[in-house]
Design an enzyme around this catalytic site. Sequence first.
Site, PDB file in Angstrom:
ATOM      1  N   LYS A   1       0.825  -1.209   0.000  1.00  0.00           N
ATOM      2  CA  LYS A   1       0.000   0.000   0.000  1.00  0.00           C
ATOM      3  C   LYS A   1       0.863   1.265   0.000  1.00  0.00           C
ATOM      4  O   LYS A   1       2.010   1.284   0.436  1.00  0.00           O
ATOM      5  CB  LYS A   1      -0.948  -0.002   1.201  1.00  0.00           C
ATOM      6  CG  LYS A   1      -2.069  -1.039   1.129  1.00  0.00           C
ATOM      7  CD  LYS A   1      -3.152  -0.645   0.153  1.00  0.00           C
ATOM      8  CE  LYS A   1      -4.237  -1.705  -0.010  1.00  0.00           C
ATOM      9  NZ  LYS A   1      -5.144  -1.796   1.129  1.00  0.00           N
TER      10      LYS A   1
ATOM     11  N   ARG B 109      -4.369 -10.298   3.797  1.00  0.00           N
ATOM     12  CA  ARG B 109      -4.572 -10.271   2.340  1.00  0.00           C
ATOM     13  C   ARG B 109      -3.347  -9.635   1.688  1.00  0.00           C
ATOM     14  O   ARG B 109      -3.093  -8.444   1.886  1.00  0.00           O
ATOM     15  CB  ARG B 109      -5.837  -9.484   2.005  1.00  0.00           C
ATOM     16  CG  ARG B 109      -6.171  -9.432   0.520  1.00  0.00           C
ATOM     17  CD  ARG B 109      -7.412  -8.583   0.278  1.00  0.00           C
ATOM     18  NE  ARG B 109      -7.782  -8.534  -1.124  1.00  0.00           N
ATOM     19  CZ  ARG B 109      -7.285  -7.676  -2.026  1.00  0.00           C
ATOM     20  NH1 ARG B 109      -6.366  -6.781  -1.639  1.00  0.00           N
ATOM     21  NH2 ARG B 109      -7.675  -7.712  -3.274  1.00  0.00           N
TER      22      ARG B 109
END
Length: 296
Positions: free
Chosen positions: A238, A273
């Site tokens: 991210k 995830r």
Amino acid sequence: MTSSRSSSSSPICPDLPEQGLTWGARTYVMGVINVTPDSFSDGGRFESPDAALRQARRMIRQGADLLDLGGQSTRPGAAEIDAEEELARVLPALALIRSACSGAGGPRVSIDTFRAPVAAAALAAGAHWINDVSAGRRDPEILSVVAEFGCPYVLMHSRGDSRSMDDLATYNDVVAEVREDLLRATDIALAAGVSAEQLIWDPGLGFAKTTEHNLSLLRGLAVLRQQGFPLLVGPSRKRFIGAVLNQPSPRSRLWGTAAVCALAIEAGADVLRVHDVGPIVQTARMVDGIRGVPGP
């Protein structure tokens, strides 16, 4: 906000023996497979069904417990496609993966979608989970689909859509507000017929959140976990990790991702995830080992 759900630390969601999952037994790893041309870190690499199958097999060898298949990019600024195009991307890959990998001990397949028609068709074709980045907000009919199939449902916090989310990253107390928003979404899901036992919470790292918001959420994960729902955390590659580490390339953020995953496990995360399954499986097993949690 008042809620009818328990505030104890024990999971509301029961064990899922038919899916090989026992909450609290160990940390589970979900591998991301984007069958899209424009996902933020691997767009186009697994767009064809054959490429998706090769990646699925690679992730299974590396220890993935679940595979998350997505046909609509949800990165900031992504263009949205219609349900027909999303199905055209997802269903062939799903069919191939289910056919080749559905034997004993095969992974569960999650579908990353916020659209009811996509969820219904994918579940009918053999998918096991639905992972909804909008927690039912974008297409409320998805809640009826999830209720009908009785499948696990990842209810993720977000605001707006891919085009507007960055403009909506305003909070007074991000942990408290994410918790309240998830409780509100949970109430709506329950009213639509979804059972509490189906729900898995995801705080939505990177969705309508600044770097500091994401870091604050990570510090407050235990607060979310105390509500009693299993917790999925998706930090993989991210932007906030890139900001902290000064790593502009998403594929250079593995070690930052591993650090976040280790912290998330300590705070009570049940599922991670990620894109880099092998290293994160090792990270999870090491942290579980330190915590005295038996391995697989």
